[in-house]
Design an enzyme around this catalytic site. Structure first.
Site, PDB file in Angstrom:
ATOM      1  N   GLN A  78       9.808  -4.045  -9.608  1.00 19.91           N
ATOM      2  CA  GLN A  78       9.882  -4.978  -8.483  1.00 19.91           C
ATOM      3  C   GLN A  78      10.804  -4.428  -7.393  1.00 19.91           C
ATOM      4  O   GLN A  78      12.007  -4.658  -7.408  1.00 19.91           O
ATOM      5  CB  GLN A  78      10.385  -6.336  -8.951  1.00 19.91           C
ATOM      6  N   PHE A  79      10.210  -3.716  -6.445  1.00 17.33           N
ATOM      7  CA  PHE A  79      10.998  -3.100  -5.371  1.00 17.33           C
ATOM      8  C   PHE A  79      11.681  -4.137  -4.487  1.00 17.33           C
ATOM      9  O   PHE A  79      12.695  -3.859  -3.861  1.00 17.33           O
ATOM     10  CB  PHE A  79      10.136  -2.151  -4.532  1.00 17.33           C
ATOM     11  N   THR A  80      11.168  -5.361  -4.447  1.00 16.51           N
ATOM     12  CA  THR A  80      11.743  -6.387  -3.563  1.00 16.51           C
ATOM     13  C   THR A  80      13.143  -6.808  -3.992  1.00 16.51           C
ATOM     14  O   THR A  80      13.843  -7.472  -3.223  1.00 16.51           O
ATOM     15  CB  THR A  80      10.835  -7.632  -3.469  1.00 16.51           C
TER      16      THR A  80
END
Length: 150
Positions: A78-80
């Site tokens: 999850q890059f966010t």
């Protein structure tokens, strides 16, 4: 690396309507990788997650780890988690590692967790549009940043 860890009674991830991974009792972990992450972050965070004492003992006290309860783990990239919201209303993901760096680190993290846990874990798919479902047990949600070890 940033990990958001949720103690779950069940969790699953679907990609294109198909279940890619599913677990019963254990941990669902969202993992954000940044450019500065390395093997030391992987080893430290993996050990921290599998040994985190957030499962109830016989007295109902959070005193047991994932290892102690023989729990399962679902890992989702999850890059966010590296979103910066300092300016304006549109998050910036400049700290999130690009795929050429993030994918090898993600794969290494999976290997390390499997080694530390002593069994295969379930995962999503890096970069895919995923639908994650979970029943948060507690609720218990903890975030850990490998850059804040002290």
């Amino acid at each position: 690396m940033i990990a958001v860890i949720q103690r779950v009674s069940e969790s699953s991830v679907k990609i294109d309507g198909e279940i890619k991974g599913a677990i019963g009792q254990g941990l669902m972990v969202l993992l954000g990788i940044e450019e500065a992450d390395n093997a030391e972050d992987i080893m430290w965070l993996s050990k921290k997650i599998v040994n985190l004492r957030i499962f109830g003992d016989e007295n109902g006290v959070m005193n047991k780890s994932l290892l102690d309860v023989d729990g399962e783990l679902l890992l989702i990239s999850q890059f966010t988690l590296h979103a910066s919201t300092k300016k304006g209303n549109r998050p910036s993901y400049i700290k999130a590692a690009k795929p050429d760096i993030a994918i090898p680190l993600y794969k290494s993290f999976i290997q390390q967790v499997e080694n530390d846990l002593g069994k295969t874990i379930e995962t999503g798919e890096f970069g895919a549009d995923m639908k994650v479902a979970l029943v948060n047990d507690g609720p218990v949600t903890i975030s850990i940043d490998s850059k804040n070890k002290i």
